[in-house]
Write a protein that holds these residues in place. Structure first.
Motif, short mmCIF file in Angstrom:
data_model
loop_
_atom_site.label_atom_id
_atom_site.label_comp_id
_atom_site.label_asym_id
_atom_site.label_seq_id
_atom_site.Cartn_x
_atom_site.Cartn_y
_atom_site.Cartn_z
N GLN A 104 -38.82 6.56 -47.41
CA GLN A 104 -39.41 7.12 -48.90
C GLN A 104 -38.11 7.06 -49.51
O GLN A 104 -36.86 7.68 -49.18
N PRO A 108 -37.76 4.50 -57.13
CA PRO A 108 -39.02 3.71 -56.73
C PRO A 108 -38.50 2.35 -56.47
O PRO A 108 -38.01 1.67 -57.22
N GLU A 114 -41.93 3.30 -49.78
CA GLU A 114 -42.81 4.27 -50.41
C GLU A 114 -41.80 5.04 -51.16
O GLU A 114 -40.68 5.37 -51.24
N PRO A 115 -42.54 5.41 -52.49
CA PRO A 115 -41.82 6.54 -53.41
C PRO A 115 -41.80 7.97 -52.61
O PRO A 115 -42.61 8.21 -51.67
N TYR A 116 -40.76 8.76 -52.98
CA TYR A 116 -40.68 9.95 -52.49
C TYR A 116 -41.56 10.90 -52.80
O TYR A 116 -41.90 11.27 -54.28
N ILE A 117 -42.83 11.18 -52.08
CA ILE A 117 -43.87 12.28 -52.33
C ILE A 117 -43.82 13.29 -51.14
O ILE A 117 -44.05 12.92 -50.13
N ARG A 118 -43.56 14.56 -51.58
CA ARG A 118 -43.41 15.59 -50.62
C ARG A 118 -44.35 15.76 -49.65
O ARG A 118 -44.36 15.71 -48.40
N ARG A 119 -45.45 15.76 -50.26
CA ARG A 119 -46.64 16.11 -49.41
C ARG A 119 -47.04 14.80 -48.41
O ARG A 119 -47.49 15.07 -47.26
N ARG A 120 -46.87 13.54 -48.96
CA ARG A 120 -47.05 12.45 -48.03
C ARG A 120 -46.09 12.56 -46.82
O ARG A 120 -46.25 12.26 -45.77
N ARG A 151 -33.93 17.99 -48.91
CA ARG A 151 -34.99 17.53 -48.27
C ARG A 151 -35.47 18.29 -47.15
O ARG A 151 -36.61 18.70 -46.84
N GLU A 154 -37.32 21.23 -48.54
CA GLU A 154 -38.69 20.50 -49.03
C GLU A 154 -39.62 20.16 -47.80
O GLU A 154 -40.89 20.62 -47.88
#
Length: 241
Positions: A104, A108, A114-120, A151, A154
Motif C-alpha cells: 500500500q 497513489p 494499492e492506495p493506503y487505506i487503513r481499514r483495508r 502506521r 493506525e
C-alpha cells in the motif's frame, strides 16, 4: 524453530533501506533480501500479524539529495518513490516463498500497488497477509521512522520492531567504540533526553503518545526476528516509565 507463543500479536517491522544492501554499497542484495523475507515468514508462521515500513537509503536519501542542491521537498518525494521500489522487491521475494503480501503506497500508484487505506490494511492483516507500507507518510519533511510510528498506531500494533545493523541501542557507536555499552531497556524520555539515535524525535514522541514499545534488534542475525518475538533474542526495548 521453537513454537513458543509470540509476545506480540501484531507488529510493525521497520526496515532501513541499508538493511537490504548486504555487504554492497548500493541497491538490493538478493541473498540479503531472501534472508529478510524468511525472517518475516517465520514471524508470520508463529502467529504474529506483520506489517512493514521500509526505507530507501540503499537507493536514494532525501536529505542527501537536498544537500546536493535538489529542492528539499522534491528530494523527499524522490526518496518516497525509492521506498516503493524496495517494497515491490520485498513483495516479490515474500510471494516467492508463499507469503501473501500487499503493498500500500501513501502516494497513489494504481499500476503497482494499492492506495493506503487503513481499514483495508487491517483487513489484510486479519487475513494473515503481510502488508508493506510504501512512500512513507506521503509527505515531505517526514522520515520513514515517523511513518513507521504512525502506521503502527493506525494498525493498532502491539510493538514497533526496528531491524538495524546492530543488536540494540548503545551509548556510542559500537562499530567505532569497542567500549560502547548496550542498553537492555530505555524509556522514551531517556532516548529524547540523551539524543540516542534510535529513531527521530517525532517517531519517539508518537510511539510514546500511543504507548507502543519500540524493540531495536539486529536484522542480520539468523532467526533474529522470531527470537525477539519469543523473548529470546538480544535487543533493546524502549517503553514507558
Amino acid at each position: 524453530m521453537s513454537s513458543a507463543e509470540p509476545r506480540f500479536k501484531r507488529i510493525l517491522l521497520k526496515l532501513s533501506g541499508e538493511a537490504l544492501m548486504g555487504n554492497g554499497s548500493y541497491g538490493i542484495d538478493p541473498e540479503t533480501l531472501d534472508r529478510v523475507t524468511q525472517e518475516i515468514k517465520q514471524a508470520r508462521d508463529i502467529g504474529t500479524e506483520v506489517c512493514v515500513v521500509v526505507g530507501a537509503g540503499n537507493i536514494f536519501r532525501g536529505l542527501k539529495g537536498a544537500a546536493s542542491g535538489i529542492d528539499r521537498a522534491t528530494a523527499d518525494y524522490m526518496g518516497m518513490l525509492a521506498t516503493v521500489m524496495n517494497a515491490l522487491a520485498l513483495q516479490s521475494a515474500l510471494e516467492r516463498i508463499g507469503v501473501h503480501t500487499r503493498v500500500q503506497s501513501a502516494i497513489p500508484m494504481a499500476s503497482v500497488s494499492e492506495p493506503y487505506i487503513r481499514r483495508r490494511a487491517i483487513r489484510h492483516l486479519e487475513k494473515g497477509r503481510v502488508v508493506i507500507f510504501a512512500a512513507g507518510t506521503g509527505n515531505p519533511f517526514f522520515t520513514t521512522d515517523t511513518a513507521a510510528a504512525l502506521r503502527a498506531a493506525e494498525m493498532n500494533c502491539n510493538a514497533l520492531l526496528k531491524g538495524t545493523q546492530v543488536d540494540g541501542v548503545y551509548n556510542a557507536d559500537p562499530k567505532k567504540d569497542p567500549s560502547a555499552v548496550r542498553y537492555e531497556t530505555l524509556t522514551y524520555m531517556d532516548v529524547l533526553r540523551q539524543d540516542l539515535k534510535v529513531m527521530d524525535a517525532s517517531a519517539i514522541s508518537l510511539s510514546r503518545e500511543n504507548n507502543i514499545p519500540i524493540v531495536v534488534f539486529s536484522i542480520h542475525s539468523e532467526n533474529a526476528l522470531v527470537n525477539v518475538l519469543q523473548g529470546k533474542g538480544t535487543c533493546t526495548i524502549v517503553s514507558g516509565e
